[in-house]
Design a protein around this motif. Structure first.
Motif, mmCIF file in Angstrom:
data_model
loop_
_atom_site.group_PDB
_atom_site.id
_atom_site.type_symbol
_atom_site.label_atom_id
_atom_site.label_comp_id
_atom_site.label_asym_id
_atom_site.label_seq_id
_atom_site.Cartn_x
_atom_site.Cartn_y
_atom_site.Cartn_z
ATOM 1 N N THR A 176 0.809 -1.219 0.000
ATOM 2 C CA THR A 176 0.000 0.000 0.000
ATOM 3 C C THR A 176 0.846 1.275 0.000
ATOM 4 O O THR A 176 0.384 2.339 0.419
ATOM 5 C CB THR A 176 -0.928 0.001 1.221
ATOM 6 N N GLU A 177 2.079 1.203 -0.495
ATOM 7 C CA GLU A 177 2.972 2.359 -0.447
ATOM 8 C C GLU A 177 2.422 3.570 -1.195
ATOM 9 O O GLU A 177 2.647 4.713 -0.790
ATOM 10 C CB GLU A 177 4.340 1.975 -1.035
ATOM 11 N N LYS A 178 1.709 3.327 -2.275
ATOM 12 C CA LYS A 178 1.208 4.457 -3.070
ATOM 13 C C LYS A 178 0.184 5.279 -2.291
ATOM 14 O O LYS A 178 -0.053 6.449 -2.591
ATOM 15 C CB LYS A 178 0.585 3.936 -4.371
ATOM 16 N N PHE A 179 -0.445 4.675 -1.285
ATOM 17 C CA PHE A 179 -1.444 5.380 -0.481
ATOM 18 C C PHE A 179 -0.858 5.896 0.833
ATOM 19 O O PHE A 179 -1.591 6.391 1.686
ATOM 20 C CB PHE A 179 -2.615 4.441 -0.168
ATOM 21 N N ASP A 180 0.464 5.762 0.990
ATOM 22 C CA ASP A 180 1.099 6.084 2.268
ATOM 23 C C ASP A 180 1.615 7.516 2.261
ATOM 24 O O ASP A 180 2.803 7.778 2.032
ATOM 25 C CB ASP A 180 2.240 5.099 2.546
ATOM 26 N N LEU A 233 -11.479 10.322 10.128
ATOM 27 C CA LEU A 233 -10.413 10.186 9.148
ATOM 28 C C LEU A 233 -9.937 8.737 9.099
ATOM 29 O O LEU A 233 -9.339 8.231 10.049
ATOM 30 C CB LEU A 233 -9.254 11.108 9.512
ATOM 31 N N LEU A 234 -10.232 8.050 7.992
ATOM 32 C CA LEU A 234 -9.759 6.691 7.764
ATOM 33 C C LEU A 234 -8.636 6.770 6.738
ATOM 34 O O LEU A 234 -8.881 6.978 5.551
ATOM 35 C CB LEU A 234 -10.889 5.796 7.238
ATOM 36 N N ASN A 235 -7.424 6.636 7.196
ATOM 37 C CA ASN A 235 -6.265 6.740 6.322
ATOM 38 C C ASN A 235 -6.346 5.713 5.195
ATOM 39 O O ASN A 235 -6.664 4.547 5.420
ATOM 40 C CB ASN A 235 -4.995 6.533 7.151
ATOM 41 N N HIS A 236 -6.049 6.164 3.972
ATOM 42 C CA HIS A 236 -6.122 5.258 2.821
ATOM 43 C C HIS A 236 -5.302 3.995 3.053
ATOM 44 O O HIS A 236 -5.775 2.872 2.818
ATOM 45 C CB HIS A 236 -5.579 5.951 1.558
ATOM 46 N N LYS A 237 -4.056 4.176 3.494
ATOM 47 C CA LYS A 237 -3.168 3.025 3.677
ATOM 48 C C LYS A 237 -3.753 2.040 4.680
ATOM 49 O O LYS A 237 -3.787 0.827 4.429
ATOM 50 C CB LYS A 237 -1.799 3.501 4.155
ATOM 51 N N ASP A 246 -3.177 0.829 -9.002
ATOM 52 C CA ASP A 246 -3.537 1.851 -8.030
ATOM 53 C C ASP A 246 -3.558 3.221 -8.710
ATOM 54 O O ASP A 246 -2.662 3.543 -9.502
ATOM 55 C CB ASP A 246 -2.544 1.890 -6.872
ATOM 56 N N GLN A 247 -4.590 4.025 -8.389
ATOM 57 C CA GLN A 247 -4.707 5.365 -8.943
ATOM 58 C C GLN A 247 -4.980 6.358 -7.821
ATOM 59 O O GLN A 247 -5.748 6.084 -6.898
ATOM 60 C CB GLN A 247 -5.843 5.424 -9.967
ATOM 61 N N VAL A 254 -8.900 7.948 -4.066
ATOM 62 C CA VAL A 254 -8.019 6.878 -4.537
ATOM 63 C C VAL A 254 -8.844 5.694 -5.000
ATOM 64 O O VAL A 254 -9.989 5.508 -4.587
ATOM 65 C CB VAL A 254 -7.018 6.428 -3.446
ATOM 66 N N LYS A 255 -8.223 4.878 -5.850
ATOM 67 C CA LYS A 255 -8.896 3.707 -6.396
ATOM 68 C C LYS A 255 -7.876 2.581 -6.567
ATOM 69 O O LYS A 255 -6.761 2.814 -7.051
ATOM 70 C CB LYS A 255 -9.527 4.036 -7.755
#
Length: 299
Positions: A12-16, A62-66, A90-91, A99-100
Motif C-alpha cells: 500500500t505504499e502508493k497510499f502512504d 479520518l480513515l487513512n487510505h493506507k 492503483d490510482q 483513490v482507487k
C-alpha cells in the motif's frame, strides 16, 4: 486467502502519505487570522505537501487510505476464497483526496469463457475499491468482470455487486468484509456462468439494440420520460455496430456495448471514478428492466 506473490502486489505504499484534520482558518488584513467553528467544517490537510485536499464535517472520521487498504488485504487473506494470480492497479486523484485500487483475479477458477460464433471471449473477476477524503465517494467495493479482449468493467443486475460501506463515521473493524467477499464472489460466479450463454444468443431483430437503448439507457427521467437522449443513442449505436462486427447481432454484443460505454468512452470529467460508477449504475438499471428480462427469455 492470498498467495505470497499476491501479498507483494497488494502493498500500500502508493497510499502512504500523511494527512491530518485541522481547524479551518480565515485571514483578513483588518481582523487577522480567525478559526472557523468545527461545526462549520474542518480541513483534511496533507502535511508532506502542506496543502488542504478536502473540507469535511464535524462528524467525519479520518480513515487513512493506507490503513483501510491494509484492512482490505487482511480480509482478502482471511476469506475462504483463494487469490493467487492477481494484477493490481492503483490510482491517486486530486493529490490523494480520492483513490482507487483495481484487482483483477486471473486464477482459472475466476475465468469465465463466453463462446461465440466468432470464437471465444472471456472475462476475469475484478474488484474496484474506492476511498476518498473529500466526500465525493464513500468507501466502496465494486465487483464485476474484466473483459479478456477489451478491458470493460462488467456490471450485473444484482445489487450485491456494488457494496457501499458508508461514509467515514465508522471504525475500520466495523467494515466486516470477510463474509461479504465470499458471498459476493460466489454470486459473481453464478451470474458470470449464466452470462456464458450470451455469445450465442441472437437478438430478435437487427434493430433491436437501438430500440433497447431508447427504452432504457437513453430514456429521460420521470419528468422527461418521453424524451430520448439522442447524443447518447448515437454513441451507443456506433459502439454496438463495432461490437456486432466482432461478435454478431447477439446479447453479448449488446452487453459489451453498454460496458464499453461505461468504461472507456469518456471526455473531461467523465474520466473520474464517480462518473464511471454513475454510468455503471445506469447499466445496472437497464439490466434490471423488463426489456432485458424479456430479451433473455426469447433470445
Amino acid at each position: 486467502m492470498l498467495s505470497n506473490e499476491a501479498k507483494i502486489k497488494l502493498i500500500t505504499e502508493k497510499f502512504d502519505f500523511p494527512v491530518t484534520l485541522l481547524p479551518i482558518q480565515t485571514y483578513r488584513p483588518d481582523t487577522g487570522v480567525r478559526t472557523v467553528p468545527e461545526e462549520v467544517g474542518r480541513a483534511v490537510f496533507r502535511t508532506d505537501e502542506k496543502k488542504t485536499i478536502a473540507i469535511v464535517g464535524k462528524n467525519y472520521k479520518l480513515l487513512n487510505h493506507k490503513d483501510l487498504y491494509q484492512t482490505v488485504n487482511r480480509e482478502l487473506d482471511n476469506s475462504y476464497r483463494e487469490f493467487n494470480n492477481i494484477d493490481v492497479t492503483d490510482q491517486v486523484f486530486d493529490s490523494g483526496a480520492l483513490v482507487k485500487r483495481t484487482i483483477v483475479c486471473k486464477d482459472d477458477q475466476y475465468k469465465v469463457h463466453i463462446p461465440t460464433k466468432n470464437g471465444d471471449d472471456f472475462q476475469y473477476l475484478r474488484f474496484d475499491i474506492f476511498n476518498s477524503y473529500n466526500m465525493k465517494m464513500a468507501f466502496h467495493f465494486v465487483f464485476g468482470g474484466y473483459g479478456g479482449y477489451c478491458a470493460n468493467l462488467q456490471v450485473f443486475n444484482g445489487k450485491a455487486f456494488v457494496k457501499h460501506y458508508g461514509k467515514h463515521t465508522k471504525n475500520l473493524q466495523d467494515l466486516e468484509l470477510v463474509n461479504d467477499i465470499g458471498r459476493l464472489v460466489d454470486n459473481y460466479l453464478l451470474q458470470a456462468n449464466r452470462m456464458s450463454t450470451w455469445g450465442v444468443k441472437e437478438l430478435p431483430r437487427l434493430d433491436y439494440a437501438s430500440t433497447f437503448f431508447k427504452n432504457t439507457m437513453c430514456r429521460g427521467s420521470k419528468h422527461t420520460a418521453n424524451k430520448v437522449n439522442q447524443k447518447r443513442l448515437e454513441t451507443l449505436n456506433h459502439l454496438f455496430s463495432r461490437e456486432k462486427d466482432r461478435w454478431g447481432n447477439t446479447v453479448w454484443s449488446l452487453y459489451n456495448t453498454m460496458t464499453h460505454w461505461a468504461t472507456h468512452n469518456f471526455n473531461g470529467k467523465a474520466r473520474t471514478p464517480k462518473y464511471q460508477m454513475t454510468r455503471q449504475a445506469s447499466i445496472t438499471k437497464a439490466l434490471g428492466s423488463n426489456e432485458w428480462n424479456n430479451l433473455l427469455q426469447v433470445a
